[in-house]
Write a protein that holds these residues in place. Structure first.
Motif, PDB file in Angstrom:
ATOM      1  N   LYS A   7       0.824  -1.206   0.000  1.00 40.46           N
ATOM      2  CA  LYS A   7       0.000   0.000   0.000  1.00 40.46           C
ATOM      3  C   LYS A   7       0.856   1.253   0.000  1.00 40.46           C
ATOM      4  O   LYS A   7       0.512   2.254  -0.633  1.00 40.46           O
ATOM      5  N   ASN A   8       1.980   1.216   0.693  1.00 44.96           N
ATOM      6  CA  ASN A   8       2.841   2.384   0.779  1.00 44.96           C
ATOM      7  C   ASN A   8       3.595   2.652  -0.513  1.00 44.96           C
ATOM      8  O   ASN A   8       4.158   3.716  -0.698  1.00 44.96           O
ATOM      9  N   GLY A  34       5.668  13.487  -2.180  1.00 41.04           N
ATOM     10  CA  GLY A  34       5.295  12.369  -1.319  1.00 41.04           C
ATOM     11  C   GLY A  34       5.830  11.019  -1.762  1.00 41.04           C
ATOM     12  O   GLY A  34       5.687  10.025  -1.044  1.00 41.04           O
ATOM     13  N   TYR A  35       6.436  10.953  -2.937  1.00 32.07           N
ATOM     14  CA  TYR A  35       6.958   9.678  -3.420  1.00 32.07           C
ATOM     15  C   TYR A  35       8.050   9.153  -2.485  1.00 32.07           C
ATOM     16  O   TYR A  35       8.925   9.899  -2.034  1.00 32.07           O
ATOM     17  N   ARG A  36       7.973   7.841  -2.244  1.00 35.27           N
ATOM     18  CA  ARG A  36       9.034   7.173  -1.490  1.00 35.27           C
ATOM     19  C   ARG A  36       9.527   5.927  -2.235  1.00 35.27           C
ATOM     20  O   ARG A  36      10.460   5.278  -1.780  1.00 35.27           O
ATOM     21  N   ALA A  37       8.904   5.591  -3.340  1.00 33.80           N
ATOM     22  CA  ALA A  37       9.321   4.452  -4.169  1.00 33.80           C
ATOM     23  C   ALA A  37       9.922   4.981  -5.462  1.00 33.80           C
ATOM     24  O   ALA A  37       9.327   5.842  -6.127  1.00 33.80           O
ATOM     25  N   PHE A  38      11.102   4.466  -5.817  1.00 35.65           N
ATOM     26  CA  PHE A  38      11.832   4.946  -6.992  1.00 35.65           C
ATOM     27  C   PHE A  38      12.326   3.758  -7.800  1.00 35.65           C
ATOM     28  O   PHE A  38      12.797   2.765  -7.245  1.00 35.65           O
ATOM     29  N   SER A  57      18.538  13.527  -0.246  1.00 37.10           N
ATOM     30  CA  SER A  57      17.165  13.944   0.058  1.00 37.10           C
ATOM     31  C   SER A  57      16.887  14.060   1.549  1.00 37.10           C
ATOM     32  O   SER A  57      15.970  14.764   1.958  1.00 37.10           O
ATOM     33  N   GLY A  58      17.685  13.327   2.353  1.00 37.25           N
ATOM     34  CA  GLY A  58      17.455  13.346   3.790  1.00 37.25           C
ATOM     35  C   GLY A  58      16.380  12.379   4.249  1.00 37.25           C
ATOM     36  O   GLY A  58      16.110  12.267   5.442  1.00 37.25           O
ATOM     37  N   ASP A  63      12.476   4.318   4.845  1.00 38.99           N
ATOM     38  CA  ASP A  63      11.250   4.879   4.286  1.00 38.99           C
ATOM     39  C   ASP A  63      11.221   4.818   2.769  1.00 38.99           C
ATOM     40  O   ASP A  63      10.211   5.171   2.145  1.00 38.99           O
ATOM     41  N   LEU A  64      12.334   4.396   2.169  1.00 36.54           N
ATOM     42  CA  LEU A  64      12.431   4.342   0.716  1.00 36.54           C
ATOM     43  C   LEU A  64      12.253   2.923   0.199  1.00 36.54           C
ATOM     44  O   LEU A  64      12.635   1.961   0.863  1.00 36.54           O
TER      45      LEU A  64
END
Length: 272
Positions: A7-8, A34-38, A57-58, A63-64
């Motif tokens: 979901k995230n 808000g993206y955390r998936a790359f 990005s910090g 969280d990635l």
């Protein structure tokens, strides 16, 4: 892959064909949206730029969700694991969150590359593994060959292409699909239906297309260099298309518009 993780990461930012400062600026905008998936790949030649931008990005590593893909030139015992290790070094991470085989092995003998993928997982180089551009028959073969769960088959998926056979194979094998070319590289904008339907929800044509994909149960990969489009592509979780509107869009699948085939990638399989 657990449900929370899925979901995230239903919305990933794709990095192809971006490089250098253009990529860094786009990733910065994606993080802000808000993206955390790359999503990247060895073939893209931008793993180092992606790794640098994400490191700067910090955002906490946990969280990635970072996906990369092994190119067919590295589908040998001598090169597979070293290439993955090189990708991880370029990305500045100790393991990939998702490691994919970018294409089926040319010629159709997919067992060897799948076993190498399993080996990368077993050695801790990838948290999750998966495949890309596999046919339904290949999905069934892969499920029989690989012990670890295959968390995705990343494929071209948009409303102008009927991928019902792959969706059925996903249900059968337990290998979910995820999309690339989610707006068919702009081809969808030639069809007024998407803007017409979107207007009823206060959304754009692109957001309507992306929402349709998500409601098919398929996570999306999107790419843009424009901050407003990056943000709009992310903001697709706050509305639901009606079954009537889904059906109206479904009818466009008969268009049969495929972007990535043998004309573009000579070693592509004979797609369903």
């Amino acid at each position: 892959m657990n449900i929370t993780f899925q979901k995230n990461h239903q919305r990933a930012f794709g990095t192809f064909p971006l490089k250098g400062e253009v990529l860094r600026t786009a990733i910065e905008a994606a993080i802000s949206a808000g993206y955390r998936a790359f999503d990247t790949a060895q073939m893209y030649g931008n793993e180092a730029d992606t790794g640098a931008a994400l490191a700067e990005s910090g955002i906490a590593r946990d969280d990635l969700c970072i996906t990369t893909k092994v190119g067919i030139e590295n589908f040998t015992e001598a090169t597979f694991l070293p290439s993955v290790e090189a990708s991880l070094k370029a990305l500045r991470i100790s393991r990939a969150d998702i490691l994919l085989l970018h294409w089926p092995t040319p010629g159709g003998d997919i067992a060897g590359s799948l076993r190498l993928l399993q080996m990368a997982h077993d050695r801790g180089l990838a948290r999750h593994i998966g495949i890309s551009n596999y046919t339904a028959a290949m999905m069934r073969q892969a499920r029989a060959i690989v012990d670890a769960p295959l968390v995705t088959n990343q494929v071209e998926f948009h409303p102008l292409l009927d991928q019902s056979k792959l969706l059925a194979a996903a249900d059968e094998t337990g290998i979910p699909l995820s999309s690339y070319c989610s707006v068919a590289r702009g081809e969808v904008f030639k069809y007024p239906l998407f803007a017409e339907i979107g207007a009823g929800y206060g959304k754009s044509a692109a957001q309507t297309v992306l929402r349709w994909i998500l409601q098919k149960g398929v996570p999306i990969n999107t790419m843009s260099t424009k901050p407003e489009n990056i943000r709009a592509n992310y903001e697709v979780m706050d509305f639901t298309l009606s079954s009537i509107d889904m059906g109206r869009i479904d009818r466009l699948m008969s268009t049969g518009y495929r972007i990535v085939g043998k004309n573009l990638v000579p070693y592509a399989p004979d797609f369903d």
